[in-house]
Design an enzyme around this catalytic site. Sequence first.
Site, PDB file in Angstrom:
ATOM      1  N   GLU A  95       0.882  -1.169   0.000  1.00 22.75           N
ATOM      2  CA  GLU A  95       0.000   0.000   0.000  1.00 22.75           C
ATOM      3  C   GLU A  95       0.916   1.214   0.000  1.00 22.75           C
ATOM      4  OE1 GLU A  95      -1.381   3.112   2.158  1.00 22.75           O
ATOM      5  OE2 GLU A  95      -2.275   1.595   3.466  1.00 22.75           O
ATOM      6  N   CYS A 139      -2.774   7.662   5.126  1.00 21.85           N
ATOM      7  CA  CYS A 139      -2.761   7.277   3.723  1.00 21.85           C
ATOM      8  C   CYS A 139      -4.062   7.652   3.025  1.00 21.85           C
ATOM      9  CB  CYS A 139      -2.487   5.788   3.580  1.00 21.85           C
ATOM     10  SG  CYS A 139      -3.457   4.757   4.684  1.00 21.85           S
TER      11      CYS A 139
END
Length: 498
Positions: free
Chosen positions: A259, A296
């Site tokens: 990720e 994020c």
Amino acid sequence: MNGHSLIAGEWMAGNSSFQSAPATGTPRTYSAGTPELVARACAAAEDAFSSYGYSTREDRAVFLERVADEIEKRGADITEIGCAETGLPAPRMEGERGRTTGQLRLFASHIRDGAYLDYRRDAALPDRQPLPRPDLKMVQRPIGPVAVFGASNFPLAFSTAGGDTAAALAAGCPVVVKGHPAHPGTGEIVAEAIDAAREALSLHPGVFSFVQDGGVAVGGALVQNPFIKAVGFTGSLRGGRALFDLCAAREEPIPFFGELGSVNPMFLLPAALKSRGAEIAQGWAASLTMGAGQFCTNPGLAIVPDGPDAQTFITEAAEAIQAAASQTMLTDGIAQAFRDGRDRIASAPEVTTLVSGTAENRDASAFLYQVSAEAFEANPDLSHEVFGPLGLVVVARDADAFTTIARTLEGQLTATVHMDSADVPHASILLPILERKAGRVLFNGFPTGVEVADSMVHGGPYPASTNFGATSVGTLSIRRFLRPVCYQNVPEEISIDI
């Protein structure tokens, strides 16, 4: 605390050391991990798989719950050192600890249910013409030892006992964690908790190992070790891509579930902008500045149609962002990267500065910029993530131009649409584009705050993640560490334990 690596139940020192760089308090000395320690940990994990990979779902569920209990026993110590190392406030650390233990218990419940195994059976048809059908059974099986890289921005929920570790252990895969240098003490205490749970239940010591940071050599050795069958990673695009390439270049390539970041665009449709522009601006400012923007899913991009309502939104957002307090960033490196990203945005052609915050040492307050849709589309650098409290407003000619902007975007973790009922025609056109761009599409909300649940998808097309079919949050994440096996005409005397 001993400052060492935990290798299959033993605390071991490397041949060099490093010092932590805490936000507050005195730096501590830690023994650096080494490729040799990695090799020992991976060999022990492979040895452990022969028992742990074939353990019962109930045994693994009890282990996960015991890990959660052991983490909670150490809650005060984790909060103390975690806050010192990262600069995060105590309520955030305590909330993240609750999320971490909650994930572990959720996976315990999930594997007890057994549905994740996707068990299928096609009974034999010996009399079928022109050919008989054999007896077929299919079930998901664990893949083997898994490597997990701790994340800088979540010292608990995405690190030593975070979602990747919980999913892998639930699946039946031993885990080798590479600790993050930003919070080595936090990692050590959590590793101690996992090992205490393992020891209490008499599990193989190779089920879990924790290797302190030792630079790129340690990370490279981990992903290239032949016993490792998959990698879970949360971090930067640059670091993740380097590890991804190493995984692909192995003699036996393995999946790399990385990720890697996202700008998480928000599209404000006309009716919503007119009726709730000020409210949306306030919510955006709060989401953008939460945790110094170090999420994020931080919504760094707001796309609005030109006109008076857009100006109202921009004014409200600027006032709210300017009022936000300065916060401590997680590491010196992240703070420097934030300054570099800020300078890249601020110096781009046709970009206007709306709010000029501060970014000194590890303290930062928010910045806000504005650019036209035409300039945004002409400069791909403007769509790249700046990890920190920075927002960019893109002003489009009208809402019809949103589809062009959406098509120019790279893969995202999230995309958000703010709409009212009058915006349905525009939203209906936009949605098919956004669902190809993002792993999670939100309506009338803000993406910070990722629910740990069965339906959650935390991933997306590259570069948001390296595998668009996977998620790193929620129970679906267990599928990353399983593979389907079909058993044909298995004799009744041989048990397939599911």
